[in-house]
Scaffold this motif. Structure first.
Motif, mmCIF file in Angstrom:
data_model
loop_
_atom_site.group_PDB
_atom_site.id
_atom_site.type_symbol
_atom_site.label_atom_id
_atom_site.label_comp_id
_atom_site.label_asym_id
_atom_site.label_seq_id
_atom_site.Cartn_x
_atom_site.Cartn_y
_atom_site.Cartn_z
ATOM 1 N N TYR A 108 -1.017 -1.245 -10.237
ATOM 2 C CA TYR A 108 -0.898 -2.082 -9.067
ATOM 3 C C TYR A 108 -2.217 -2.602 -8.795
ATOM 4 O O TYR A 108 -2.669 -2.267 -7.555
ATOM 5 C CB TYR A 108 -0.017 -1.475 -7.884
ATOM 6 N N PRO A 109 -2.792 -3.632 -9.312
ATOM 7 C CA PRO A 109 -4.000 -4.073 -9.166
ATOM 8 C C PRO A 109 -4.127 -4.652 -7.691
ATOM 9 O O PRO A 109 -3.333 -4.783 -6.740
ATOM 10 C CB PRO A 109 -4.271 -5.362 -9.918
ATOM 11 N N ASN A 110 -5.423 -4.445 -7.200
ATOM 12 C CA ASN A 110 -5.872 -5.113 -5.939
ATOM 13 C C ASN A 110 -5.265 -6.289 -5.522
ATOM 14 O O ASN A 110 -5.849 -7.296 -6.189
ATOM 15 C CB ASN A 110 -7.315 -4.774 -5.206
ATOM 16 N N GLU A 111 -4.606 -6.693 -4.535
ATOM 17 C CA GLU A 111 -4.264 -7.866 -3.998
ATOM 18 C C GLU A 111 -4.676 -8.487 -2.557
ATOM 19 O O GLU A 111 -4.391 -7.421 -1.856
ATOM 20 C CB GLU A 111 -2.397 -8.299 -4.282
ATOM 21 N N ASP A 112 -4.971 -9.614 -2.402
ATOM 22 C CA ASP A 112 -4.942 -9.933 -1.136
ATOM 23 C C ASP A 112 -3.893 -10.224 -0.443
ATOM 24 O O ASP A 112 -2.711 -10.504 -1.066
ATOM 25 C CB ASP A 112 -6.122 -11.324 -0.944
ATOM 26 N N ALA A 113 -3.796 -10.555 1.057
ATOM 27 C CA ALA A 113 -2.651 -10.539 1.573
ATOM 28 C C ALA A 113 -1.739 -11.815 1.196
ATOM 29 O O ALA A 113 -0.607 -11.942 1.130
ATOM 30 C CB ALA A 113 -2.884 -10.775 3.151
ATOM 31 N N THR A 114 -2.457 -12.979 0.910
ATOM 32 C CA THR A 114 -1.911 -13.940 0.378
ATOM 33 C C THR A 114 -0.993 -14.049 -0.918
ATOM 34 O O THR A 114 0.037 -14.223 -1.275
ATOM 35 C CB THR A 114 -2.750 -15.211 0.200
ATOM 36 N N SER A 115 -1.720 -13.343 -1.847
ATOM 37 C CA SER A 115 -1.032 -13.402 -3.185
ATOM 38 C C SER A 115 0.027 -12.141 -3.163
ATOM 39 O O SER A 115 1.067 -12.344 -3.831
ATOM 40 C CB SER A 115 -2.219 -12.749 -4.090
ATOM 41 N N PRO B 15 -4.891 4.283 -0.508
ATOM 42 C CA PRO B 15 -3.710 3.429 -0.008
ATOM 43 C C PRO B 15 -3.046 3.694 1.361
ATOM 44 O O PRO B 15 -2.562 2.765 1.907
ATOM 45 C CB PRO B 15 -2.636 3.463 -1.048
ATOM 46 N N ASP B 16 -3.082 5.176 1.676
ATOM 47 C CA ASP B 16 -2.511 5.453 3.008
ATOM 48 C C ASP B 16 -3.529 4.701 4.123
ATOM 49 O O ASP B 16 -2.995 4.351 5.313
ATOM 50 C CB ASP B 16 -2.479 6.705 3.068
ATOM 51 N N ILE B 17 -4.736 4.978 3.890
ATOM 52 C CA ILE B 17 -5.664 4.221 4.983
ATOM 53 C C ILE B 17 -5.415 2.654 5.116
ATOM 54 O O ILE B 17 -5.528 1.960 5.903
ATOM 55 C CB ILE B 17 -7.083 4.490 4.831
ATOM 56 N N ARG B 18 -5.207 1.905 4.007
ATOM 57 C CA ARG B 18 -5.067 0.575 3.903
ATOM 58 C C ARG B 18 -3.811 0.303 4.459
ATOM 59 O O ARG B 18 -3.754 -0.822 5.004
ATOM 60 C CB ARG B 18 -5.140 0.172 2.494
ATOM 61 N N ARG B 19 -2.740 1.246 4.110
ATOM 62 C CA ARG B 19 -1.522 0.945 4.799
ATOM 63 C C ARG B 19 -1.500 1.015 6.543
ATOM 64 O O ARG B 19 -0.819 0.179 7.100
ATOM 65 C CB ARG B 19 -0.622 1.778 4.406
ATOM 66 N N ALA B 20 -2.355 2.070 6.900
ATOM 67 C CA ALA B 20 -2.452 2.300 8.313
ATOM 68 C C ALA B 20 -3.291 1.025 8.924
ATOM 69 O O ALA B 20 -2.866 0.230 9.957
ATOM 70 C CB ALA B 20 -3.136 3.535 8.507
ATOM 71 N N GLU B 21 -3.990 0.498 8.232
ATOM 72 C CA GLU B 21 -5.009 -0.959 8.703
ATOM 73 C C GLU B 21 -3.826 -2.162 8.617
ATOM 74 O O GLU B 21 -3.939 -2.853 9.662
ATOM 75 C CB GLU B 21 -6.023 -1.129 7.872
ATOM 76 N N TYR C 124 0.807 -1.026 -0.231
ATOM 77 C CA TYR C 124 0.069 -0.002 0.137
ATOM 78 C C TYR C 124 0.949 1.222 -0.137
ATOM 79 O O TYR C 124 0.383 2.164 -0.463
ATOM 80 C CB TYR C 124 -0.963 0.061 1.267
ATOM 81 N N GLN C 125 2.022 1.162 0.439
ATOM 82 C CA GLN C 125 3.117 2.338 0.637
ATOM 83 C C GLN C 125 3.248 2.756 -0.894
ATOM 84 O O GLN C 125 3.416 3.648 -1.270
ATOM 85 C CB GLN C 125 4.041 2.135 1.470
ATOM 86 N N ARG C 126 3.595 1.456 -1.695
ATOM 87 C CA ARG C 126 4.068 1.592 -3.157
ATOM 88 C C ARG C 126 2.964 2.292 -3.844
ATOM 89 O O ARG C 126 3.163 3.237 -4.692
ATOM 90 C CB ARG C 126 4.322 0.253 -3.769
#
Length: 528
Positions: A513-520, A332-338, A205-207
């Motif tokens: 950078y398409p949305n990816e889940d944690a596993t992928s 992305p910054d919100i998702r990075r904070a999460e 998410y930082q990227r």
């Protein structure tokens, strides 16, 4: 389970007074129970927090979208468009040069490249952490030449025999494997892997956030460049007009229709307009260099591509805001904070697991001989196998302090998450207000330009007919110049406010950078 709820049992049951055979029997009875609990993970489980974003209609009602002509739509304010956010929002400017620059900045920008390397580092770190879940096996061949000292342990034997004992040097050949495996009964390793995967998400998410900021900076610099070029064109046009007035004044002075004072005032006005150009040209050069830096190019390398003046890219009639509740997933910054909150929560589980006993299986299998030709014989086989249990009894408060530290870090991560969401909300609302009010200002400045040009035309006509003074002409000329420059600046601000709005909405990373889940994300091939 909290550490305070864990009890290790009475020391009288497991103390040194228990016979070794009884202790082995107790261990054998305890191991199956521990192994069946291998799926247990102590500590809190993470659940995504509620971002507490406003209702769907909030962004639309207070701050309606405004048409690009700068006036409110007929019938008054309307709700903002809630269409899907365009992942290539810069294409809305319909400027092929800007679109080309945006497509190139993704692969060329150094900040984006650094963020990609940090993502690769986090993936490597995740691999290092995950390795603790597997056995560790080492191949350990060795050769050793050894001579025992006659004054060492051999001197004890010589005291019994009455004669010194001499042992010749010996060679020891050994080859074998050492293995060790800690059973992750309490989820110590699993929580570490969970935290590492959350750190991978944070880096991803930082990227994306870096890309969003880079695209916004690119668009702003490009629009500011076109704004500076527009102001240069305005200054040059006014310079031509001022020179015309200067020639007219000199002709009238030669005919005795005016004084030298008017000629000097006209000449001063020409120089005043000409003095505007160096500052504007410096701005033009600075923005070209800023764009070159974003694309990893040396200064001035884009001048041939950008030096030709182009209009300020206009904004579309409306800017789709999407659904406000989706802001937490778009930015992305919100998702990075999460993700950082997730990592902090998993680290609490790691700290809790340290209070529990650890079970490790150790073993070594190999061949040992004093003669190399006997090394591979069955009689040279030796091995050591067996489990071990380690239970913390006294750590001087280290475990308790570590747990309290991890809990405090989790609280800090939650506060950072809440602040990030709140700041995002403020940025969207502020961008909407700026976008609306600047359009209103631009409309007023456009009307001022029209009136100022009409006033200049009338003042020049009256001066040519000898019924008006020259000071009125100069004042009208200055007013036109300032009004046109302010209008160009406002047009630039409207477009940059549009860029800021899309940046606040978190758009621009979805296709790159398409949305990816944690596993992928964690399993993706590292960058090279």
């Amino acid at each position: 389970m909290r550490p305070a709820d864990f009890h290790s049992g009475s020391r009288s049951e497991t103390g040194p007074s228990i016979a070794p055979r009884r202790r082995l029997a107790m261990l054998a009875a305890l191991l199956p129970l521990l192994l069946t609990c291998g799926c247990l993970s102590v500590g809190p489980d993470f659940s995504p927090p509620d971002p507490l974003l406003p209702p769907t209609s909030f962004f639309g009602k207070p701050e309606p979208a405004i048409s690009t002509v700068g006036s409110l739509p007929p019938g008054g304010p309307t709700k903002s468009n809630s269409a899907q956010i365009d992942p290539e929002w810069w294409a809305a400017f319909r400027d092929p040069i800007l679109t080309s620059l945006a497509s190139r900045v993704v692969g060329a920008n150094l900040d984006v490249q650094s963020a990609s390397v940090r993502l690769a580092e986090s993936r490597f770190q995740r691999g290092v952490t995950a390795s603790a879940a597997f056995p560790s096996v080492n191949f350990s061949p060795s050769y050793q030449r050894e001579l025992l000292s006659q004054n060492g342990i051999l001197s004890l034997a010589s005291g019994f025999t009455g004669a010194p004992i001499k042992v010749p040097p010996i060679s020891i050949y050994q080859v074998g494997f050492d293995a060790s495996w800690e059973i992750d009964i309490w989820g110590h390793v699993r929580r570490q892997i969970e935290a590492a995967e959350a750190e991978v998400e944070s880096s991803e998410y930082q990227r994306r956030d870096t890309l969003v900021a880079t695209l916004a900076e690119l668009a702003r610099d490009y629009i500011e460049l076109r704004g500076a070029q527009t102001q240069i064109a305005i200054a040059n046009a006014n310079l031509v007009s001022s020179n015309d007035i200067l020639r007219l004044t000199r002709t009238r002075a030669e005919k005795g229709l005016t004084t030298g004072l008017d000629v000097e005032n006209a000449a001063a006005q020409v120089e005043s307009v000409r003095a505007q150009l160096p500052t504007l040209e410096n701005q033009e050069s600075s923005y070209i260099n800023a764009l070159s830096l974003l694309l990893d190019e040396p200064p001035g390398s884009l001048r041939s591509e950008l030096a030709r003046a182009k209009p300020i890219p206009p904004t579309p009639p409306r800017a789709p805001l999407g659904v406000p509740s989706e802001l937490a997933r778009r930015r992305p910054d919100i998702r990075r904070a999460e993700a950082e909150l997730h990592a902090a929560t998993a680290n609490i589980g790691v700290a809790v697991a340290d209070f529990y006993p650890s079970v490790k299986f150790n073993g070594s299998v190999g061949f040992n001989a004093l003669d190399l030709k006997n090394l591979w014989k069955g009689s040279s086989l030796q091995y050591q196998l067996g489990p071990s249990i380690s239970l913390p009894i006294f750590e001087g408060g280290r475990l308790k302090s570590t747990l309290e530290l991890r809990e405090a870090q989790q609280q800090e991560a939650y506060i950072a998450y809440h602040k990030t969401v709140l700041q995002a909300w403020h940025e969207v609302v502020n961008a909407l207000v700026a976008y609306r009010t600047e359009q209103e200002r631009r409309a007023s400045l456009k009307a001022q330009v029209d009136h100022s040009r009409q006033a200049l035309m009338l003042s020049r006509s009256r001066y040519n007919n000898g019924v008006g003074d020259f000071i009125t002409v100069l004042d009208a000329e200055r007013t036109v110049l300032q009004a046109e420059l302010q209008h160009a600046q406002s047009a630039t601000a409207v477009s940059t406010d549009f860029v800021q709005l899309y940046k606040a909405l978190g758009g621009g990373w979805e296709l790159t950078y398409p949305n990816e889940d944690a596993t992928s994300v964690a399993a993706a091939i590292p960058l090279r």
